[in-house]
Design a protein around this motif. Structure first.
Motif, PDB file in Angstrom:
ATOM      1  N   SER A 133      75.630  51.968  57.289  1.00 15.46           N
ATOM      2  CA  SER A 133      74.951  51.290  58.385  1.00 15.46           C
ATOM      3  C   SER A 133      74.616  49.838  58.062  1.00 15.46           C
ATOM      4  CB  SER A 133      73.656  52.026  58.724  1.00 15.46           C
ATOM      5  OG  SER A 133      73.915  53.342  59.088  1.00 15.46           O
ATOM      6  N   ALA A 134      74.570  49.494  56.800  1.00 17.31           N
ATOM      7  CA  ALA A 134      74.103  48.170  56.392  1.00 17.31           C
ATOM      8  C   ALA A 134      74.878  47.011  57.033  1.00 17.31           C
ATOM      9  CB  ALA A 134      74.095  48.052  54.872  1.00 17.31           C
ATOM     10  N   PRO A 135      76.216  47.027  57.072  1.00 13.88           N
ATOM     11  CA  PRO A 135      76.917  45.879  57.683  1.00 13.88           C
ATOM     12  C   PRO A 135      76.558  45.669  59.152  1.00 13.88           C
ATOM     13  CG  PRO A 135      78.441  47.162  56.362  1.00 13.88           C
ATOM     14  CD  PRO A 135      77.161  47.954  56.445  1.00 13.88           C
ATOM     15  N   ARG A 136      76.495  46.757  59.929  1.00 15.56           N
ATOM     16  CA  ARG A 136      76.163  46.618  61.353  1.00 15.56           C
ATOM     17  C   ARG A 136      74.734  46.111  61.499  1.00 15.56           C
ATOM     18  NH1 ARG A 136      77.395  49.124  66.757  1.00 15.56           N
ATOM     19  NH2 ARG A 136      79.328  49.680  65.763  1.00 15.56           N
ATOM     20  N   ARG A 137      73.854  46.646  60.695  1.00 18.53           N
ATOM     21  CA  ARG A 137      72.450  46.261  60.802  1.00 18.53           C
ATOM     22  C   ARG A 137      72.231  44.823  60.346  1.00 18.53           C
ATOM     23  NH1 ARG A 137      69.818  52.182  59.453  1.00 18.53           N
ATOM     24  NH2 ARG A 137      70.345  53.022  61.496  1.00 18.53           N
ATOM     25  N   ALA A 138      72.963  44.386  59.342  1.00 18.96           N
ATOM     26  CA  ALA A 138      72.883  42.980  58.932  1.00 18.96           C
ATOM     27  C   ALA A 138      73.425  42.080  60.038  1.00 18.96           C
ATOM     28  CB  ALA A 138      73.647  42.767  57.629  1.00 18.96           C
ATOM     29  N   THR A 139      74.469  42.530  60.706  1.00 18.31           N
ATOM     30  CA  THR A 139      75.020  41.785  61.846  1.00 18.31           C
ATOM     31  C   THR A 139      73.983  41.677  62.960  1.00 18.31           C
ATOM     32  OG1 THR A 139      77.258  42.509  61.299  1.00 18.31           O
ATOM     33  CG2 THR A 139      76.896  41.732  63.548  1.00 18.31           C
ATOM     34  N   ALA A 140      73.230  42.750  63.169  1.00 16.80           N
ATOM     35  CA  ALA A 140      72.183  42.738  64.194  1.00 16.80           C
ATOM     36  C   ALA A 140      71.156  41.647  63.892  1.00 16.80           C
ATOM     37  CB  ALA A 140      71.501  44.098  64.273  1.00 16.80           C
ATOM     38  N   LEU A 141      70.765  41.511  62.634  1.00 17.42           N
ATOM     39  CA  LEU A 141      69.811  40.469  62.255  1.00 17.42           C
ATOM     40  C   LEU A 141      70.380  39.089  62.547  1.00 17.42           C
ATOM     41  CD1 LEU A 141      68.511  42.913  60.777  1.00 17.42           C
ATOM     42  CD2 LEU A 141      67.929  41.325  58.964  1.00 17.42           C
ATOM     43  N   GLY A 142      71.658  38.897  62.206  1.00 17.94           N
ATOM     44  CA  GLY A 142      72.305  37.615  62.472  1.00 17.94           C
ATOM     45  C   GLY A 142      72.398  37.308  63.957  1.00 17.94           C
ATOM     46  N   CYS A 143      72.739  38.314  64.740  1.00 18.53           N
ATOM     47  CA  CYS A 143      72.850  38.131  66.195  1.00 18.53           C
ATOM     48  C   CYS A 143      71.498  37.797  66.824  1.00 18.53           C
ATOM     49  CB  CYS A 143      73.439  39.374  66.850  1.00 18.53           C
ATOM     50  SG  CYS A 143      75.179  39.641  66.497  1.00 18.53           S
ATOM     51  N   ALA A 144      70.456  38.493  66.394  1.00 18.29           N
ATOM     52  CA  ALA A 144      69.116  38.222  66.933  1.00 18.29           C
ATOM     53  C   ALA A 144      68.674  36.804  66.573  1.00 18.29           C
ATOM     54  CB  ALA A 144      68.110  39.248  66.398  1.00 18.29           C
ATOM     55  N   THR A 145      68.947  36.409  65.344  1.00 20.13           N
ATOM     56  CA  THR A 145      68.571  35.061  64.894  1.00 20.13           C
ATOM     57  C   THR A 145      69.356  33.995  65.650  1.00 20.13           C
ATOM     58  OG1 THR A 145      68.040  35.968  62.723  1.00 20.13           O
ATOM     59  CG2 THR A 145      68.322  33.587  62.867  1.00 20.13           C
ATOM     60  N   LEU A 146      70.637  34.215  65.810  1.00 16.97           N
ATOM     61  CA  LEU A 146      71.470  33.273  66.566  1.00 16.97           C
ATOM     62  C   LEU A 146      70.985  33.169  68.008  1.00 16.97           C
ATOM     63  CD1 LEU A 146      73.972  31.437  66.796  1.00 16.97           C
ATOM     64  CD2 LEU A 146      75.297  33.498  67.335  1.00 16.97           C
ATOM     65  N   ALA A 147      70.667  34.289  68.610  1.00 17.21           N
ATOM     66  CA  ALA A 147      70.226  34.289  70.011  1.00 17.21           C
ATOM     67  C   ALA A 147      68.934  33.510  70.198  1.00 17.21           C
ATOM     68  CB  ALA A 147      70.061  35.721  70.506  1.00 17.21           C
ATOM     69  N   THR A 148      67.951  33.721  69.307  1.00 19.47           N
ATOM     70  CA  THR A 148      66.695  32.981  69.460  1.00 19.47           C
ATOM     71  C   THR A 148      66.893  31.501  69.154  1.00 19.47           C
ATOM     72  OG1 THR A 148      66.006  33.602  67.216  1.00 19.47           O
ATOM     73  CG2 THR A 148      65.175  34.940  69.045  1.00 19.47           C
ATOM     74  N   GLY A 149      67.771  31.199  68.205  1.00 17.77           N
ATOM     75  CA  GLY A 149      68.078  29.791  67.929  1.00 17.77           C
ATOM     76  C   GLY A 149      68.709  29.110  69.130  1.00 17.77           C
ATOM     77  N   LEU A 150      69.612  29.819  69.807  1.00 22.39           N
ATOM     78  CA  LEU A 150      70.239  29.262  71.013  1.00 22.39           C
ATOM     79  C   LEU A 150      69.224  29.082  72.140  1.00 22.39           C
ATOM     80  CD1 LEU A 150      73.652  31.162  71.008  1.00 22.39           C
ATOM     81  CD2 LEU A 150      73.252  28.734  70.491  1.00 22.39           C
ATOM     82  N   LEU A 151      68.290  30.020  72.267  1.00 22.54           N
ATOM     83  CA  LEU A 151      67.238  29.858  73.277  1.00 22.54           C
ATOM     84  C   LEU A 151      66.376  28.628  72.962  1.00 22.54           C
ATOM     85  CD1 LEU A 151      66.083  33.527  73.908  1.00 22.54           C
ATOM     86  CD2 LEU A 151      66.996  31.936  75.605  1.00 22.54           C
ATOM     87  N   TRP A 152      66.075  28.424  71.697  1.00 24.49           N
ATOM     88  CA  TRP A 152      65.287  27.246  71.300  1.00 24.49           C
ATOM     89  C   TRP A 152      66.056  25.975  71.654  1.00 24.49           C
ATOM     90  CZ3 TRP A 152      65.735  22.958  68.244  1.00 24.49           C
ATOM     91  CH2 TRP A 152      64.559  22.269  67.980  1.00 24.49           C
ATOM     92  N   LEU A 153      67.357  25.948  71.343  1.00 26.82           N
ATOM     93  CA  LEU A 153      68.180  24.775  71.662  1.00 26.82           C
ATOM     94  C   LEU A 153      68.249  24.543  73.173  1.00 26.82           C
ATOM     95  CD1 LEU A 153      71.089  25.234  69.101  1.00 26.82           C
ATOM     96  CD2 LEU A 153      69.322  23.443  69.078  1.00 26.82           C
ATOM     97  N   ALA A 154      68.372  25.614  73.946  1.00 27.33           N
ATOM     98  CA  ALA A 154      68.402  25.489  75.407  1.00 27.33           C
ATOM     99  C   ALA A 154      67.080  24.921  75.914  1.00 27.33           C
ATOM    100  CB  ALA A 154      68.682  26.840  76.046  1.00 27.33           C
ATOM    101  N   ALA A 155      65.972  25.370  75.321  1.00 29.17           N
ATOM    102  CA  ALA A 155      64.659  24.849  75.727  1.00 29.17           C
ATOM    103  C   ALA A 155      64.567  23.350  75.427  1.00 29.17           C
ATOM    104  CB  ALA A 155      63.545  25.600  75.000  1.00 29.17           C
ATOM    105  N   GLN A 156      65.100  22.941  74.295  1.00 29.30           N
ATOM    106  CA  GLN A 156      65.091  21.515  73.960  1.00 29.30           C
ATOM    107  C   GLN A 156      65.957  20.714  74.938  1.00 29.30           C
ATOM    108  OE1 GLN A 156      62.973  20.317  71.458  1.00 29.30           O
ATOM    109  NE2 GLN A 156      62.390  22.453  71.714  1.00 29.30           N
ATOM    110  N   ALA A 157      67.126  21.271  75.281  1.00 26.95           N
ATOM    111  CA  ALA A 157      68.027  20.597  76.219  1.00 26.95           C
ATOM    112  C   ALA A 157      67.401  20.478  77.607  1.00 26.95           C
ATOM    113  CB  ALA A 157      69.358  21.344  76.306  1.00 26.95           C
ATOM    114  N   LEU A 158      66.572  21.464  77.969  1.00 22.62           N
ATOM    115  CA  LEU A 158      65.904  21.455  79.274  1.00 22.62           C
ATOM    116  C   LEU A 158      64.544  20.758  79.220  1.00 22.62           C
ATOM    117  CD1 LEU A 158      66.774  25.086  80.391  1.00 22.62           C
ATOM    118  CD2 LEU A 158      67.769  22.942  81.255  1.00 22.62           C
ATOM    119  N   ASP A 159      64.232  20.193  78.062  1.00 19.82           N
ATOM    120  CA  ASP A 159      62.991  19.446  77.848  1.00 19.82           C
ATOM    121  C   ASP A 159      61.743  20.313  78.068  1.00 19.82           C
ATOM    122  OD1 ASP A 159      61.796  17.102  76.963  1.00 19.82           O
ATOM    123  OD2 ASP A 159      61.469  16.349  79.002  1.00 19.82           O
TER     124      ASP A 159
END
Length: 142
Positions: A15-41
């Motif tokens: 299960s470790a590879p899938r679960r590590a991928t989940a952590l990466g996906c969650a982190t990427l998603a929140t980072g993208l939301l932060w970037l979108a918030a910055q782009a939208l001021d």
């Protein structure tokens, strides 16, 4: 039939590879939301009260908190899988409860509507990524 400790260890290792991928996906998603918030001021500043200066929600803070909460969730699931019969069901209920509790300070904080919206979306996004991906376990084999 209860799994033997060795069988449980094998499932967790697979299960470790899938679960590590989940952590990466969650982190990427929140980072993208932060970037979108910055782009939208969107002003991602939260008042802390009691004469303290406002806290700016920075990208490193978003990444750090996402990784920390994701690792805590993975760790809780790991422990439950070792000790409980219905580990995934218990963990899912726990994860949903943690999500709901984590939204309370967001709504109680003194911040703009935009900041509250983005912060709420970040919390829900982490849950939407982690809950199904951590529950699922190992990659399907062909």
């Amino acid at each position: 039939m209860t799994p033997t400790p060795q069988a449980s260890l094998t499932v967790t290792t697979q299960s470790a590879p899938r679960r590590a991928t989940a952590l990466g996906c969650a982190t990427l998603a929140t980072g993208l939301l932060w970037l979108a918030a910055q782009a939208l001021d969107v002003d991602l500043r939260v008042e802390q009260g009691a004469g303290k200066p406002p806290m700016d929600v920075s990208l490193p803070a978003v990444i750090g908190f996402t990784l920390l909460s994701s690792l805590l969730g993975w760790g809780a699931l790991f422990l439950l899988e070792k000790r409980a019969r219905r580990a995934r069901t218990i963990w899912t209920a726990l994860a949903i409860t943690v999500l709901l509790v984590s939204l309370v300070p967001v709504f109680a904080a003194e911040a703009t509507l935009g900041a509250k919206t983005v912060l709420s979306l970040m919390h829900v996004t982490v849950a939407a990524v982690l809950i199904p991906m951590l529950r699922r376990g190992a990659w399907p084999t062909m």
